[in-house]
Design an enzyme around this catalytic site. Structure first.
Site, PDB file in Angstrom:
ATOM      1  N   SER A 163      -1.867  -2.765   3.912  1.00 55.18           N
ATOM      2  CA  SER A 163      -1.032  -3.931   3.567  1.00 55.18           C
ATOM      3  C   SER A 163      -0.594  -4.768   4.778  1.00 55.18           C
ATOM      4  O   SER A 163      -0.542  -5.998   4.662  1.00 55.18           O
ATOM      5  CB  SER A 163       0.157  -3.545   2.681  1.00 55.18           C
TER       6      SER A 163
ATOM      7  N   CYS B  89       0.873  -1.186   0.000  1.00 54.63           N
ATOM      8  CA  CYS B  89       0.000   0.000   0.000  1.00 54.63           C
ATOM      9  C   CYS B  89       0.907   1.234   0.000  1.00 54.63           C
ATOM     10  O   CYS B  89       2.060   1.151  -0.437  1.00 54.63           O
ATOM     11  CB  CYS B  89      -0.990  -0.027   1.163  1.00 54.63           C
TER      12      CYS B  89
HETATM   13  P1  4NP Z   1      -1.895   2.738   4.064  1.00 54.80           P
HETATM   14  O1  4NP Z   1      -2.576   4.078   4.620  1.00 54.80           O
HETATM   15  O2  4NP Z   1      -1.305   3.098   2.706  1.00 54.80           O
HETATM   16  O3  4NP Z   1      -3.063   1.807   3.936  1.00 54.80           O
HETATM   17  O4  4NP Z   1      -0.885   2.322   5.090  1.00 54.80           O
HETATM   18  C1  4NP Z   1      -1.898   5.293   4.728  1.00 54.80           C
HETATM   19  C2  4NP Z   1      -1.023   5.493   5.765  1.00 54.80           C
HETATM   20  C3  4NP Z   1      -0.379   6.709   5.892  1.00 54.80           C
HETATM   21  C4  4NP Z   1      -0.608   7.715   4.974  1.00 54.80           C
HETATM   22  C5  4NP Z   1      -1.482   7.500   3.907  1.00 54.80           C
HETATM   23  C6  4NP Z   1      -2.134   6.290   3.793  1.00 54.80           C
HETATM   24  N1  4NP Z   1       0.022   8.967   5.116  1.00 54.80           N
HETATM   25  O5  4NP Z   1      -0.262   9.881   4.319  1.00 54.80           O
HETATM   26  O6  4NP Z   1       0.869   9.130   6.033  1.00 54.80           O
END
Ligand code: 4NP
Length: 150
Positions: A14, A7
């Site tokens: 993920s 992800c």
């Molecule tokens: P993930 O979700 O890709 O499902 O782990 C996110 C985690 C952090 C961020 C974006 C999506 N972020 O912008 O920090």
């Protein structure tokens, strides 16, 4: 057989996908291996988001992971690289460049019997969004495992 779930941050979708996969393979006594990572570097070394941990616990899934970033050597090491959304897939393919391994890159919800598309990013959402991610992963993983076994 080694599978890498990918992800953006590697703290929400993920690591939960990896945990759901591990739960199902141990129930079925299968010898597959799994890992997860993010395309982004923001959360390297961090445990999963507290909402991911709570969602896993509520659904009887053990989660144990520290975030890491996707690396070129992953294209050699893994048999399948499973993207959570279209943007992850684009970033994975960009890192793959001219690598011969592009055929290894799959979309998680291509295995969802209830509909394809993205596993929605729950980061700016609520526990309801995390539970929805869990349910998508739970039903997609059953089909994914069937396809790995056949
Ligand atoms: P993930 O979700 O890709 O499902 O782990 C996110 C985690 C952090 C961020 C974006 C999506 N972020 O912008 O920090």
């Amino acid at each position: 057989m080694k599978v890498l779930f990918v992800c953006l941050g590697n703290i929400c979708r993920s690591p939960l996908a990896e945990a759901v996969f591990n739960h199902k393979i141990s129930e079925r006594q299968l010898l597959f291996k799994a890992d997860s990572c993010g395309t982004g570097a923001y959360h390297i070394g961090h445990p999963p988001d507290i909402r991911t941990i709570k969602t896993a616990e509520r659904n009887g899934i053990t989660i144990n992971h520290l975030a890491r970033q996707l690396h070129e050597r992953d294209f050699e090491e893994f048999d399948f690289i499973v993207a959570m959304d279209q943007s992850n897939r684009t970033n994975i393919l960009r890192l793959a460049g001219a690598n011969q391994s592009k055929h290894k890159v799959l979309m998680m919800r291509d295995f969802d019997p209830a509909g394809n598309g993205d596993v929605p990013d729950p980061y700016y959402g609520t526990m309801i969004d995390f539970q929805e991610v869990y349910e998508i992963l739970d039903r997609s993983m059953d089909e994914f495992l069937k396809s790995l076994r056949s």
